[in-house]
Write an enzyme that holds these catalytic residues in place. Sequence first.
Site: not given
Length: 589
Positions: A401-402
């Site tokens: 996840t960013c």
Amino acid sequence: MSLTNEQLQAHLKDPAVFCCRTPKGTKISAENLEDPGLFPDLVDAGLIELTDNGLTIEQVLGSTLKDDAEALISITADMVDAVQEPEKEEEKPQKEEKTTVAQGPVGGSGMIRIEIGKAEKFDGLKLEVPVGGVSGAPGAFAGAPTAPVVGEKKVLHKLVKKHIKITDAKIGDETSIKDGVITIDKNIVKEALKEDVLVKSLELDVIHPDNRHVETETIMDVVPIATKIEGKLGEGVTKIVDGAVFMLTGVDEDGVQIHEFGSSEGYLDEQMFFGHPGCADENDIIIRCHAVVERLTGMTRPGPLAAHKCQDHIIQAVRNELKDYEGEVVKEELCEDVRHPGKPRVLLVKEIMGQGAMHDNCLCPAEPCGVAGGRMNVDLGNVPLVLNSNEIRDGAVHALTCIGPATKEMTRHYIREPLIEGLAEDDEIDLVGVCLIGSPQVNDEKMWVSERLGSTLDSLSLDGVIITTEGFGNNHIDFVEHIGQAGSRGIPVVGVSFCAYQGQLVVGNEYADAMVEENLDAGGFENDIAGCNCITPEVATRAIQMLKNKIEGVQILPAEKKWNHDVINENNKILGLPESKLVESGTDH
């Protein structure tokens, strides 16, 4: 907004205020009264003023209004024909009770004898119940198992994590681990690039603890170096490096940071919360892997995944050396997946990112915290996946996840997640598992996935649930829906999230009444400091105690209308926890 009968019972002791203009002669009931839950907003807006001599709701119910009254005014004694005095509950004499439960056969009769006696005229009650599975016992079911002793510890899986001391790391001409020093072949990047054509270049360097005031691109992930020695994920033996971690950073060919809601580029010592579960620790050596991905792929699923795959190739080379390295074991950590029959059955639900683009996670890889061999939760449809606590603590989640750096639970977070460790080691509860559930982008999909969680909850006969989420805003839609799935089934539920000022819930329901705040930013914002606003041991302790209180029926006071960090510290004090200090952006962490 007038009160419902259910709200009425919850607010009998609160001030009585008319919700609308009310004519003379009205017999006051719930439909004439304003919801006290709205008072803080109404007071802030200057719409109402609560007077010191105002009556409570229970004092005005059934009274008759003497003159016409305007909306949103406190009801005082001179306005009604009578002030109702609430009935006092009769004090019932305490009864001494004695309960004796004999576990297993008594005196060879194959019966469980239960005696309940009271110190009154009643002589008590005696019951004899056949015990199943006792050879020769009257009424026993042949071959039926003997019931387990309540609370008896039952270990399903054992995992030993051996922490191997590392004193230095460097880039050299070979990949090896010797005398506590990790050396990585500088040419390994050429082989790593073959993992995915979307990665155009890779750079490796080493950052020592005394030299962290260096510029960095956005921090995509922090990954521990761990490898299986015996058994499969969640059991057997795992070696894990103590003193060094990998850190992945990335941009695309145009220099655009691989990020979404906020980016953590800047000076490293200012952009990471060292010591938090997902981050490097104070004395850790950081092996930085910087990836440049193809133009315009940073905001797609393939781009960030490509960077993680290439870094994992490099880490695997170090894992292979770690398998045979007989270095100093600084700590041997025993992780047990334990069941406590008869204790409250609790499930931890972790909502993870699953909105596509760069929002994804790799689950159950071949190696702890790895990528190869894993499955992406977006490809699995984000449906609930229940794992045991040991699998998570053995690196079953690799985080891609960013999202905003401060609320991002990086890969290292999962392998030492404080909430999982706290629940797994608490002998007052029976942790049945950890449920990972993705957060889709589209509302219809969110509701569908949440309904699947509801079905999962139905099948587990639970006494309590803790639900967490990383990120906020869009994630809070399904987060609150998950809370509703538990609450509507009568399961006590506690929510854990970053909310504070910027992340205030955009939706809510009647079951979201026990929430634990993760924020540590002084302004209550996503502050772009990696790992800042995530679950810490203090957050975990508060959440577990709040769930225990809810299960026991202990009243949980409503939160203040606006975020107030002093409330957190008051709760920390009650639990004997250290004061939680807020951080200012631009300072060392």
